[in-house]
Design an enzyme around this catalytic site. Structure first.
Site, mmCIF file in Angstrom:
data_model
loop_
_atom_site.group_PDB
_atom_site.id
_atom_site.type_symbol
_atom_site.label_atom_id
_atom_site.label_comp_id
_atom_site.label_asym_id
_atom_site.label_seq_id
_atom_site.Cartn_x
_atom_site.Cartn_y
_atom_site.Cartn_z
ATOM 1 N N LYS A 149 0.864 -1.182 0.000
ATOM 2 C CA LYS A 149 0.000 0.000 0.000
ATOM 3 C C LYS A 149 0.900 1.231 0.000
ATOM 4 O O LYS A 149 1.624 1.489 0.967
ATOM 5 C CB LYS A 149 -0.921 0.010 1.217
ATOM 6 C CG LYS A 149 -1.874 1.207 1.253
ATOM 7 C CD LYS A 149 -2.767 1.149 2.475
ATOM 8 C CE LYS A 149 -3.726 2.333 2.531
ATOM 9 N NZ LYS A 149 -4.587 2.299 3.724
ATOM 10 N N ARG B 200 -10.751 9.854 1.073
ATOM 11 C CA ARG B 200 -10.697 10.504 2.385
ATOM 12 C C ARG B 200 -11.829 11.503 2.557
ATOM 13 O O ARG B 200 -12.287 11.737 3.669
ATOM 14 C CB ARG B 200 -9.321 11.157 2.568
ATOM 15 C CG ARG B 200 -8.231 10.106 2.723
ATOM 16 C CD ARG B 200 -6.836 10.675 2.747
ATOM 17 N NE ARG B 200 -5.856 9.583 2.835
ATOM 18 C CZ ARG B 200 -4.563 9.724 2.579
ATOM 19 N NH1 ARG B 200 -4.079 10.918 2.230
ATOM 20 N NH2 ARG B 200 -3.747 8.701 2.676
ATOM 21 N N TYR C 32 -14.642 0.753 -7.630
ATOM 22 C CA TYR C 32 -15.927 1.453 -7.558
ATOM 23 C C TYR C 32 -16.698 1.309 -8.868
ATOM 24 O O TYR C 32 -17.885 1.644 -8.919
ATOM 25 C CB TYR C 32 -15.693 2.928 -7.219
ATOM 26 C CG TYR C 32 -14.878 3.096 -5.961
ATOM 27 C CD1 TYR C 32 -15.454 2.914 -4.709
ATOM 28 C CD2 TYR C 32 -13.515 3.389 -6.011
ATOM 29 C CE1 TYR C 32 -14.703 3.026 -3.542
ATOM 30 C CE2 TYR C 32 -12.761 3.504 -4.857
ATOM 31 C CZ TYR C 32 -13.354 3.315 -3.633
ATOM 32 O OH TYR C 32 -12.601 3.415 -2.483
ATOM 33 N N SER D 42 -9.943 5.473 -5.457
ATOM 34 C CA SER D 42 -10.877 6.560 -5.753
ATOM 35 C C SER D 42 -10.341 7.541 -6.785
ATOM 36 O O SER D 42 -11.092 8.029 -7.640
ATOM 37 C CB SER D 42 -11.221 7.303 -4.458
ATOM 38 O OG SER D 42 -10.041 7.795 -3.835
ATOM 39 N N LYS E 66 1.144 10.084 5.855
ATOM 40 C CA LYS E 66 1.192 8.655 6.185
ATOM 41 C C LYS E 66 2.443 7.988 5.636
ATOM 42 O O LYS E 66 2.500 6.764 5.493
ATOM 43 C CB LYS E 66 -0.068 7.963 5.650
ATOM 44 C CG LYS E 66 -1.353 8.544 6.215
ATOM 45 C CD LYS E 66 -2.574 7.694 5.870
ATOM 46 C CE LYS E 66 -3.836 8.251 6.534
ATOM 47 N NZ LYS E 66 -5.005 7.364 6.368
ATOM 48 N N GLU F 178 7.705 -6.784 1.956
ATOM 49 C CA GLU F 178 6.384 -6.810 2.603
ATOM 50 C C GLU F 178 5.640 -8.113 2.306
ATOM 51 O O GLU F 178 5.018 -8.706 3.194
ATOM 52 C CB GLU F 178 5.555 -5.607 2.134
ATOM 53 C CG GLU F 178 6.089 -4.252 2.577
ATOM 54 C CD GLU F 178 5.828 -3.974 4.051
ATOM 55 O OE1 GLU F 178 5.141 -4.783 4.707
ATOM 56 O OE2 GLU F 178 6.315 -2.947 4.543
ATOM 57 N N LYS G 287 -2.113 -1.584 -3.731
ATOM 58 C CA LYS G 287 -2.945 -0.387 -3.774
ATOM 59 C C LYS G 287 -2.045 0.837 -3.918
ATOM 60 O O LYS G 287 -1.089 0.980 -3.143
ATOM 61 C CB LYS G 287 -3.764 -0.290 -2.484
ATOM 62 C CG LYS G 287 -4.693 0.910 -2.386
ATOM 63 C CD LYS G 287 -5.451 0.913 -1.051
ATOM 64 C CE LYS G 287 -6.384 2.118 -0.958
ATOM 65 N NZ LYS G 287 -7.108 2.163 0.323
#
Length: 428
Positions: free
Chosen positions: A296, A306, A414, A375, A318, A334, A349
């Site tokens: 991510k 968000r 989406y 998004s 972040k 990871e 992502k």
């Protein structure tokens, strides 16, 4: 179903079966017999089965036997057939050149729609989609300004309707993202593991209505945190890793207790997959899967999301826990850790800007690979379509096919409902 077949006076097969229908040829007839009284039925004298809607020309029979037809061909008198079509003419000015000495011409396998479909390497179906759903405590569905066509759904009303529409076109997997009231947000995100919170209530409702629905959940503190971060924030701005993992374990167990099928830690804390697996197993939830947000990235493509959850960080960013977009090999670090700790699915992502990372994990792991078309990707395609700069539907389908081609087994998108309708030929 048992049935009997007989031959009527017109030499067409008559089929009688137990569902009360009688078939003459391929045509059902219902008035042949009522209480043992037979009624005359006008039957067709001939039956033609066509493989297409094109009307075929009639061919007059010569009356010759098979042997006579074969003898005529052997004697050099074959029956007439349509002439060989003329060679197409090139436009005026086309240079006359010798044919290239090519042993292999890949275009031969692309010359018709039938051949292209036969040799298509990547397939896309509604079963590959996981539909993200935003939920809130209200009863009305609230549009999300930055994500045209997406809504915060009332958990008891609009949500059920949206899931019904998804299942109608073959989507049977959803992932839930809650909009939590500000009054319930705290620095430690304790609402995340409230067994009667928004997400557990929603899971129980969906499982009551649709028992076979696959429900994915998000495991992270940002929707519940007054700081808007995925973990607990110390006063100097440091995101606490191990303390956050402790909270995430309680959140995952609460979601599993409500009936979640797949819990999805998206926080990017170190060691959280192993800790969550241990916590789930200790509570008897060995059957609950873990989809780890393995790679991510700290991406600018998350902005509209968000807004949807009102989870913008109150301070800082972040980047101390999400991955650097410039890094490629780090995804292997990871993925090896998550796989060793017990992850069942590895997720990348965003999706489209990180196709190389999807392919890397696909080649390096035997686990299922998921990708999240986020998004920002969705909103850009939507905006381009509204401005008539692109064909929205074609770009949507191409982008999803590219994610599948890169190696994703499932895609969180989406566009799931819109794309599934397109694949099923459903017009809105």
């Amino acid at each position: 179903m048992a049935s009997t077949i007989s031959v009527g006076t017109s030499n067409l097969p008559v089929t009688k079966n137990l569902n009360g229908w009688t078939y003459v040829g391929l045509r059902p007839v219902t008035n042949l017999k009522v209480n043992n009284v037979r009624f005359p039925v006008k039957r067709p004298t001939s039956m033609v089965i066509q493989a297409s809607n094109e009307k075929e020309g009639s061919v007059k029979s010569s009356g010759l036997s098979i042997e006579e037809c074969e003898a005529a061909v052997v004697a050099g008198n074959p029956p007439s057939a349509p002439p060989v079509p003329p060679k197409p003419v090139s436009p005026a000015g086309t240079p006359v050149v010798s044919s290239l000495p090519l042993a292999r011409r890949p275009r031969r396998n692309r010359k018709s729609a039938v051949l292209r479909a036969s040799f298509q390497e990547t397939q896309l179906s509604p079963a590959n989609f996981v539909l993200p759903l935003f939920i809130h405590e209200g009863e009305e569905d609230t549009p999300i300004g930055a994500m045209p066509g997406c809504y915060r759904l009332g958990w008891r009303h609009g949500l059920l309707e949206e899931v019904y529409k998804a299942r109608d076109v073959g989507i049977n997997s959803v992932v839930l993202f809650p909009k939590i009231p500000d009054a319930l947000k705290t620095p430690t995100g304790d609402e995340a593991y409230n067994d009667n919170g928004l997400v557990p209530r929603t899971i129980r409702l969906l499982k009551d209505k649709y028992l076979d629905l696959a429900i994915y959940t998000d495991v992270a503190l940002d929707p519940y945190s007054s700081d808007g971060h995925d973990g607990i924030v110390r006063e100097d701005g440091v995101i606490l890793n191990d303390e956050t993992v402790h909270q995430l374990c309680k959140q995952a167990v609460s979601q599993a207790r409500a009936g979640a099928d797949v819990v999805s830690p998206s926080d990017m804390m170190d060691g959280r997959v192993g800790a969550i697996r241990e916590a789930l197993d200790a509570e008897g939830f060995q059957h609950v899967s873990i989809m780890s947000y393995t790679a991510k990235y700290a991406s600018a493509f998350y902005g509209p999301f968000r807004e949807a959850l009102d989870s913008q960080p109150r301070s800082g960013d972040k980047k101390t826990y999400q991955m650097n977009p410039a890094n490629y090999r780090e995804a292997l670090v990871e993925s090896h850790e998550d796989e060793a700790e017990g992850a069942d699915i590895l997720l990348v992502k965003p999706a489209l800007p990180y196709l190389d990372v999807i392919r890397l994990l696909r080649d390096q792991s035997s686990l299922p690979i998921a990708a999240y078309q986020v998004s920002g990707e969705y909103s850009m395609i939507k905006a381009g379509g509204v401005l008539k700069m692109i064909d929205e539907e074609k770009v949507m389908m191409e982008s999803l096919m590219c994610i599948r081609r890169a190696g994703a087994d499932v895609i969180l998108t989406y566009f799931a409902l819109q794309a599934a309708r397109s694949l099923c030929g459903v017009k809105i």
